[in-house]
Write an enzyme that holds these catalytic residues in place. Structure first.
Site, PDB file in Angstrom:
ATOM      1  N   LYS A 183       0.840  -1.217   0.000  1.00 40.17           N
ATOM      2  CA  LYS A 183       0.000   0.000   0.000  1.00 40.17           C
ATOM      3  C   LYS A 183       0.863   1.251   0.000  1.00 40.17           C
ATOM      4  O   LYS A 183       0.586   2.208  -0.703  1.00 40.17           O
ATOM      5  CB  LYS A 183      -0.906   0.033   1.245  1.00 40.17           C
ATOM      6  CG  LYS A 183      -1.972  -1.015   1.264  1.00 40.17           C
ATOM      7  CD  LYS A 183      -2.939  -0.778   2.420  1.00 40.17           C
ATOM      8  CE  LYS A 183      -2.214  -0.404   3.678  1.00 40.17           C
ATOM      9  NZ  LYS A 183      -2.567  -0.998   4.898  1.00 40.17           N
ATOM     10  N   ARG A 195     -11.438  -0.177   9.813  1.00 39.57           N
ATOM     11  CA  ARG A 195     -10.923  -1.507  10.170  1.00 39.57           C
ATOM     12  C   ARG A 195     -12.029  -2.450  10.610  1.00 39.57           C
ATOM     13  O   ARG A 195     -11.784  -3.639  10.796  1.00 39.57           O
ATOM     14  CB  ARG A 195      -9.898  -1.380  11.316  1.00 39.57           C
ATOM     15  CG  ARG A 195      -8.585  -0.792  10.819  1.00 39.57           C
ATOM     16  CD  ARG A 195      -7.624  -0.526  11.953  1.00 39.57           C
ATOM     17  NE  ARG A 195      -6.484   0.240  11.465  1.00 39.57           N
ATOM     18  CZ  ARG A 195      -5.220  -0.090  11.637  1.00 39.57           C
ATOM     19  NH1 ARG A 195      -4.918  -1.177  12.294  1.00 39.57           N
ATOM     20  NH2 ARG A 195      -4.262   0.650  11.168  1.00 39.57           N
ATOM     21  N   ARG A 202      13.475  -7.968   5.857  1.00 33.34           N
ATOM     22  CA  ARG A 202      13.801  -6.533   5.836  1.00 33.34           C
ATOM     23  C   ARG A 202      14.819  -6.180   6.912  1.00 33.34           C
ATOM     24  O   ARG A 202      14.652  -6.536   8.071  1.00 33.34           O
ATOM     25  CB  ARG A 202      12.531  -5.696   6.096  1.00 33.34           C
ATOM     26  CG  ARG A 202      11.626  -5.581   4.914  1.00 33.34           C
ATOM     27  CD  ARG A 202      10.669  -4.396   5.029  1.00 33.34           C
ATOM     28  NE  ARG A 202       9.744  -4.461   6.148  1.00 33.34           N
ATOM     29  CZ  ARG A 202       8.502  -3.957   6.099  1.00 33.34           C
ATOM     30  NH1 ARG A 202       8.062  -3.386   5.004  1.00 33.34           N
ATOM     31  NH2 ARG A 202       7.718  -4.019   7.147  1.00 33.34           N
ATOM     32  N   ARG A 209      13.609  -4.344  12.514  1.00 36.65           N
ATOM     33  CA  ARG A 209      12.586  -3.748  13.373  1.00 36.65           C
ATOM     34  C   ARG A 209      11.891  -4.831  14.187  1.00 36.65           C
ATOM     35  O   ARG A 209      11.689  -5.937  13.701  1.00 36.65           O
ATOM     36  CB  ARG A 209      11.541  -3.021  12.513  1.00 36.65           C
ATOM     37  CG  ARG A 209      12.038  -1.738  11.899  1.00 36.65           C
ATOM     38  CD  ARG A 209      10.900  -0.777  11.665  1.00 36.65           C
ATOM     39  NE  ARG A 209       9.770  -1.439  11.021  1.00 36.65           N
ATOM     40  CZ  ARG A 209       9.198  -1.007   9.901  1.00 36.65           C
ATOM     41  NH1 ARG A 209       9.647   0.043   9.295  1.00 36.65           N
ATOM     42  NH2 ARG A 209       8.167  -1.645   9.380  1.00 36.65           N
ATOM     43  N   ARG A 248       0.051 -10.055  13.970  1.00 31.79           N
ATOM     44  CA  ARG A 248      -0.525  -8.902  13.250  1.00 31.79           C
ATOM     45  C   ARG A 248      -1.429  -9.373  12.110  1.00 31.79           C
ATOM     46  O   ARG A 248      -2.490  -8.803  11.875  1.00 31.79           O
ATOM     47  CB  ARG A 248       0.587  -8.011  12.677  1.00 31.79           C
ATOM     48  CG  ARG A 248       1.252  -7.114  13.705  1.00 31.79           C
ATOM     49  CD  ARG A 248       2.366  -6.305  13.101  1.00 31.79           C
ATOM     50  NE  ARG A 248       1.894  -5.154  12.356  1.00 31.79           N
ATOM     51  CZ  ARG A 248       2.673  -4.405  11.580  1.00 31.79           C
ATOM     52  NH1 ARG A 248       3.938  -4.695  11.429  1.00 31.79           N
ATOM     53  NH2 ARG A 248       2.184  -3.368  10.943  1.00 31.79           N
TER      54      ARG A 248
END
Length: 245
Positions: A45, A120, A159, A192, A203
């Site tokens: 996104k 949401r 990442r 992270r 998540r």
């Protein structure tokens, strides 16, 4: 000659004025669009949103940023939001919708908006529809960044970041020259906290549980476009343009 925002037009370089003028002329012929982007973390996104924003002259509304801005500006809704946050409570749906309502009246949102991170829940979607109906508008299209969880895991858990510059690497797709080390400074890279498989799994579970009903809600209204978010950014951009044409 001054202007309300305190900018003295005589001091703005001509090239900036001309580019803004050209942008406005280009924008005036664009159709209005009110869009929602739905997708799990890492679905792309953030890559597509600035492209859509520029192509259609829309404003980008990320609810977290808007809440922080309203709190900082001490707007009546911002003050209420801060009270809730200070008590450790969630900001109510009505407050968030009110802050969106305020935001979309700004000149930068004249041609429409991209909503990111909201709604949401189905209740939030209904409240958003009610608010827009009062203004005589509605959501035109909902872009669903559909992607397999396994692909996301590979994308996200690979990442690595160089903290001081923000440079990002990926063990598979964009590896550093030397593993674990920034190409420019030679300093160590970090991952992270959110980018670990355990955090990602919870998540994603939360995302699916909450947003599947929202996706169904918009599908029933025939305004949902499902994108193949596992494709390359260029291919996804082409799908977005097709969905919005």
């Amino acid at each position: 000659m001054g202007s309300p925002s305190g900018v003295v037009l005589e001091e703005v370089p001509s090239v900036d004025l001309m580019s803004e003028l050209l942008r406005r002329m280009k924008c005036s012929s664009k159709p209005d669009k009110r869009l929602i982007l739905i997708g799990p973390p890492g679905s792309g996104k953030g890559t597509q949103s600035p492209i859509i924003k520029d192509d259609y002259c829309l404003c980008h509304l990320a609810t977290g940023d808007m809440l922080r801005a309203a709190v900082a500006a001490k707007t009546p809704l911002g003050i209420k939001a801060k009270e809730a946050m200070d008590k450790g409570e969630l900001v109510s749906d009505d407050l968030v919708v009110g802050i969106i309502d305020e935001a979309i009246k700004k000149p930068s949102c004249q041609k429409g908006f991209i909503l990111d991170g909201f709604p949401r829940t189905v209740v939030q979607a209904e409240k958003l529809d009610e608010m827009l109906a009062k203004q005589g508008t509605k959501i035109d299209k909902v872009l669903d960044f559909a992607i397999d969880d396994a692909i996301l895991e590979e994308r996200i858990t690979g990442r690595w970041i160089h903290p001081s510059s923000g440079r990002t690497y990926h063990t598979k797709f964009a590896p550093p020259k030397v593993a674990g080390v920034d190409d420019v400074t030679g300093e160590p890279l970090i991952q992270r906290k959110d980018d670990t498989p355990e955090v990602l799994k919870s998540r994603l579970e939360g995302f699916h549980r909450q947003t599947e009903p929202v996706i169904d809600y918009y599908a029933k209204k025939n305004i949902l476009a499902q994108l193949h978010a596992e494709k390359s950014p260029k291919e996804v951009t082409a799908e977005v343009q097709k969905a919005l044409s």
